[in-house]
Design a protein around this motif. Sequence first.
Motif, PDB file in Angstrom:
ATOM      1  N   TRP A 406     -50.258 -17.211  -4.002  1.00 59.14           N
ATOM      2  CA  TRP A 406     -50.428 -16.091  -4.917  1.00 59.14           C
ATOM      3  C   TRP A 406     -49.713 -14.824  -4.426  1.00 59.14           C
ATOM      4  O   TRP A 406     -50.187 -13.712  -4.606  1.00 59.14           O
ATOM      5  N   ALA A 407     -48.558 -15.048  -3.846  1.00 61.02           N
ATOM      6  CA  ALA A 407     -47.759 -13.910  -3.385  1.00 61.02           C
ATOM      7  C   ALA A 407     -47.302 -13.065  -4.566  1.00 61.02           C
ATOM      8  O   ALA A 407     -47.010 -13.582  -5.648  1.00 61.02           O
ATOM      9  N   VAL A 408     -47.254 -11.749  -4.379  1.00 62.41           N
ATOM     10  CA  VAL A 408     -46.772 -10.838  -5.413  1.00 62.41           C
ATOM     11  C   VAL A 408     -45.246 -10.881  -5.433  1.00 62.41           C
ATOM     12  O   VAL A 408     -44.593 -10.448  -4.470  1.00 62.41           O
ATOM     13  N   ARG A 409     -44.690 -11.417  -6.496  1.00 56.55           N
ATOM     14  CA  ARG A 409     -43.237 -11.490  -6.617  1.00 56.55           C
ATOM     15  C   ARG A 409     -42.644 -10.201  -7.162  1.00 56.55           C
ATOM     16  O   ARG A 409     -41.515  -9.842  -6.828  1.00 56.55           O
ATOM     17  N   ARG A 410     -43.378  -9.528  -8.015  1.00 60.35           N
ATOM     18  CA  ARG A 410     -42.895  -8.263  -8.538  1.00 60.35           C
ATOM     19  C   ARG A 410     -44.063  -7.451  -9.055  1.00 60.35           C
ATOM     20  O   ARG A 410     -44.968  -7.972  -9.702  1.00 60.35           O
ATOM     21  N   GLN A 411     -44.046  -6.163  -8.786  1.00 58.26           N
ATOM     22  CA  GLN A 411     -45.062  -5.247  -9.296  1.00 58.26           C
ATOM     23  C   GLN A 411     -44.359  -4.140 -10.071  1.00 58.26           C
ATOM     24  O   GLN A 411     -43.709  -3.271  -9.494  1.00 58.26           O
ATOM     25  N   ILE A 412     -44.488  -4.214 -11.392  1.00 58.14           N
ATOM     26  CA  ILE A 412     -43.832  -3.244 -12.263  1.00 58.14           C
ATOM     27  C   ILE A 412     -44.872  -2.173 -12.595  1.00 58.14           C
ATOM     28  O   ILE A 412     -45.625  -2.287 -13.564  1.00 58.14           O
ATOM     29  N   LYS A 413     -44.928  -1.159 -11.779  1.00 58.14           N
ATOM     30  CA  LYS A 413     -46.001  -0.159 -11.894  1.00 58.14           C
ATOM     31  C   LYS A 413     -45.918   0.642 -13.186  1.00 58.14           C
ATOM     32  O   LYS A 413     -46.943   1.047 -13.730  1.00 58.14           O
ATOM     33  N   GLU A 414     -44.716   0.923 -13.651  1.00 58.65           N
ATOM     34  CA  GLU A 414     -44.554   1.737 -14.856  1.00 58.65           C
ATOM     35  C   GLU A 414     -44.058   0.887 -16.019  1.00 58.65           C
ATOM     36  O   GLU A 414     -43.206   1.310 -16.796  1.00 58.65           O
ATOM     37  N   ALA A 415     -44.589  -0.316 -16.127  1.00 54.76           N
ATOM     38  CA  ALA A 415     -44.151  -1.208 -17.206  1.00 54.76           C
ATOM     39  C   ALA A 415     -44.360  -0.580 -18.571  1.00 54.76           C
ATOM     40  O   ALA A 415     -43.563  -0.779 -19.487  1.00 54.76           O
ATOM     41  N   HIS A 416     -45.448   0.196 -18.714  1.00 55.79           N
ATOM     42  CA  HIS A 416     -45.709   0.870 -19.995  1.00 55.79           C
ATOM     43  C   HIS A 416     -46.085   2.330 -19.786  1.00 55.79           C
ATOM     44  O   HIS A 416     -46.953   2.874 -20.472  1.00 55.79           O
ATOM     45  N   ASP A 417     -45.406   2.945 -18.823  1.00 63.16           N
ATOM     46  CA  ASP A 417     -45.442   4.402 -18.643  1.00 63.16           C
ATOM     47  C   ASP A 417     -46.858   4.961 -18.523  1.00 63.16           C
ATOM     48  O   ASP A 417     -47.162   6.038 -19.053  1.00 63.16           O
ATOM     49  N   GLY A 418     -47.715   4.245 -17.838  1.00 62.25           N
ATOM     50  CA  GLY A 418     -49.068   4.735 -17.625  1.00 62.25           C
ATOM     51  C   GLY A 418     -50.047   4.436 -18.734  1.00 62.25           C
ATOM     52  O   GLY A 418     -51.239   4.700 -18.599  1.00 62.25           O
ATOM     53  N   PHE A 419     -49.571   3.874 -19.840  1.00 56.27           N
ATOM     54  CA  PHE A 419     -50.455   3.467 -20.928  1.00 56.27           C
ATOM     55  C   PHE A 419     -50.815   1.989 -20.750  1.00 56.27           C
ATOM     56  O   PHE A 419     -50.052   1.219 -20.181  1.00 56.27           O
ATOM     57  N   ALA A 420     -51.968   1.597 -21.266  1.00 60.56           N
ATOM     58  CA  ALA A 420     -52.481   0.247 -21.052  1.00 60.56           C
ATOM     59  C   ALA A 420     -51.500  -0.818 -21.520  1.00 60.56           C
ATOM     60  O   ALA A 420     -50.941  -0.716 -22.622  1.00 60.56           O
ATOM     61  N   ALA A 421     -51.297  -1.839 -20.686  1.00 60.61           N
ATOM     62  CA  ALA A 421     -50.574  -3.032 -21.101  1.00 60.61           C
ATOM     63  C   ALA A 421     -51.561  -3.913 -21.858  1.00 60.61           C
ATOM     64  O   ALA A 421     -52.599  -4.293 -21.335  1.00 60.61           O
ATOM     65  N   VAL A 422     -51.242  -4.237 -23.101  1.00 62.13           N
ATOM     66  CA  VAL A 422     -52.186  -4.928 -23.989  1.00 62.13           C
ATOM     67  C   VAL A 422     -52.002  -6.441 -23.952  1.00 62.13           C
ATOM     68  O   VAL A 422     -52.971  -7.196 -23.949  1.00 62.13           O
ATOM     69  N   LYS A 423     -50.749  -6.910 -23.898  1.00 62.57           N
ATOM     70  CA  LYS A 423     -50.498  -8.349 -23.922  1.00 62.57           C
ATOM     71  C   LYS A 423     -49.230  -8.673 -23.155  1.00 62.57           C
ATOM     72  O   LYS A 423     -48.246  -7.938 -23.233  1.00 62.57           O
ATOM     73  N   VAL A 424     -49.277  -9.778 -22.406  1.00 63.21           N
ATOM     74  CA  VAL A 424     -48.080 -10.346 -21.776  1.00 63.21           C
ATOM     75  C   VAL A 424     -47.979 -11.803 -22.195  1.00 63.21           C
ATOM     76  O   VAL A 424     -48.997 -12.480 -22.371  1.00 63.21           O
ATOM     77  N   GLU A 425     -46.740 -12.295 -22.374  1.00 60.15           N
ATOM     78  CA  GLU A 425     -46.545 -13.681 -22.795  1.00 60.15           C
ATOM     79  C   GLU A 425     -45.149 -14.153 -22.409  1.00 60.15           C
ATOM     80  O   GLU A 425     -44.152 -13.484 -22.698  1.00 60.15           O
TER      81      GLU A 425
END
Length: 506
Positions: A406-425
Amino acid sequence: MAASKPIQDAPESLEAEEDALLDAADAGEEIPQNEDEDEDHPMDSDPDEPLDEIQLQNDSIAHFDSHKDSIFCIAQHPTDPSIVATGGGDDTTFLWSYDPTSSSLPTSNSLRERPSLQSLAKITGHTDSINALTFTQPDGTYLLTGGLDGQIRAHLTTSPSYQLVSSAQEVPEINFLAPCPAPSYPDTFALGASDGSVWVYTISSTHENGSEAELQVLQAYYLHTASCTAAAWTPDGNLLATVAEDGTFYVWDPFGAAAAQGVTGKSGGQTIVSLTPEDARFAVEGGLYSIAIAPSGAFAVVGGAGGNIRVVGLPRLGVEGASSAQGERKGAKGGGAKDKAGGGKRSGGPASGSDGATGQVGQILASFQAQGDSVETLAFSEPPLTLLAAGSVDGSVVLFDYAHMWAVRRQIKEAHDGFAAVKVEFLPQRTGLGHVLTSCGMDGVVRRWDVRGGTAAGGQGLIGEWKGHRGDGEGGGVLGFVQGGNGKTAITAGDDAVSLVFDMAA
């Protein structure tokens, strides 16, 4: 309070006093402006600072705008991806379609006017917001709508009538609808309710075209003590896993497939796995809100408050035993029993667990935290990739590699500019784009990421972003999406009451 008195003419003495306060010669006097003073400008603003400009951007190629309130949910027909359904705060569901190959649709960079798509059917009958939508598997024969009024309503999806064939109301509010993927159980689904109950229904048709049908209860479970927030079926459709705000996780055996292979909970009930906050290793303060099951069916991942994630081993049922159990259950499909299943803190059985190892059924295989707020959405990639994507209320998206501890391959901290990420697919491998992850958020933007990496977006692998919803906290976030056209199109559910069609290939 005393009654007000009528206004009377002012006395002459008062008029004389007022005349004495301002001389008539002074009335026309102009006060010169100091040359060093600036012209009038808006209050509390810096005259040297330029005013903010509102940038409007619409990358869509078409839109659907018949809703009068927020669109809370969207569903896509399983065999005809051009047909979608949307439901929202106007207590209404619309069935509509788009054709991604139509010459009437402009490209995303075209200056042509974006067409407003027309509905195939307007479906009413709910008395509160539509909170959940799904088409039944495997053929999409029925469209199911679930509302905050507690109603579940089944509509035939064939024209011209799109008629209501059955309805039921057993719970205060419906949180989600999850269709069962098992071919042996067509038109079967689960729902989770605000009172914590979990229900498994099937639609029994008495007519060839499905026009005469009835909702039948196969199972009902009552172990969750708070709102049931999410569910996932195992890939074979034999087991159902659910989580709730009370921090509990249960795996149910609705059709008896696990019991037929000797896999039972310690309580002897239909709960194959039971984990609660009483087990300190599993406890997530604030509850659980998302769930996903690995493509192999070997383990489930649950996400909750504070960015906490837990991984739990599941039984992998043999094909022969599962088929036998399904056949037995199919013969008794119309029983409609309501079973209260019991369960201990942790339970398991003798079957093989995660990665084929025995004794891992119901075991906590991993526990980690990489985000600062609730994990609202989880999604697995299809093999050969071994990635799990997690989207959080803090606006970040994290990619974990489950084949490498379960290594972290990538952490996109600002994927949605501080607003909630609702869905990933992830896109399916059959599209040739299995390495592409799509995400949406309350910033009103849909983004795509190349999980292999890249130089764009500071090495985060950003492929592109598509805008058109208001977002930015203005009540216009993207509350969900579906993907069609072999990944070339995305269709959104907007909090601003609009659904947009994006040409992702562009």
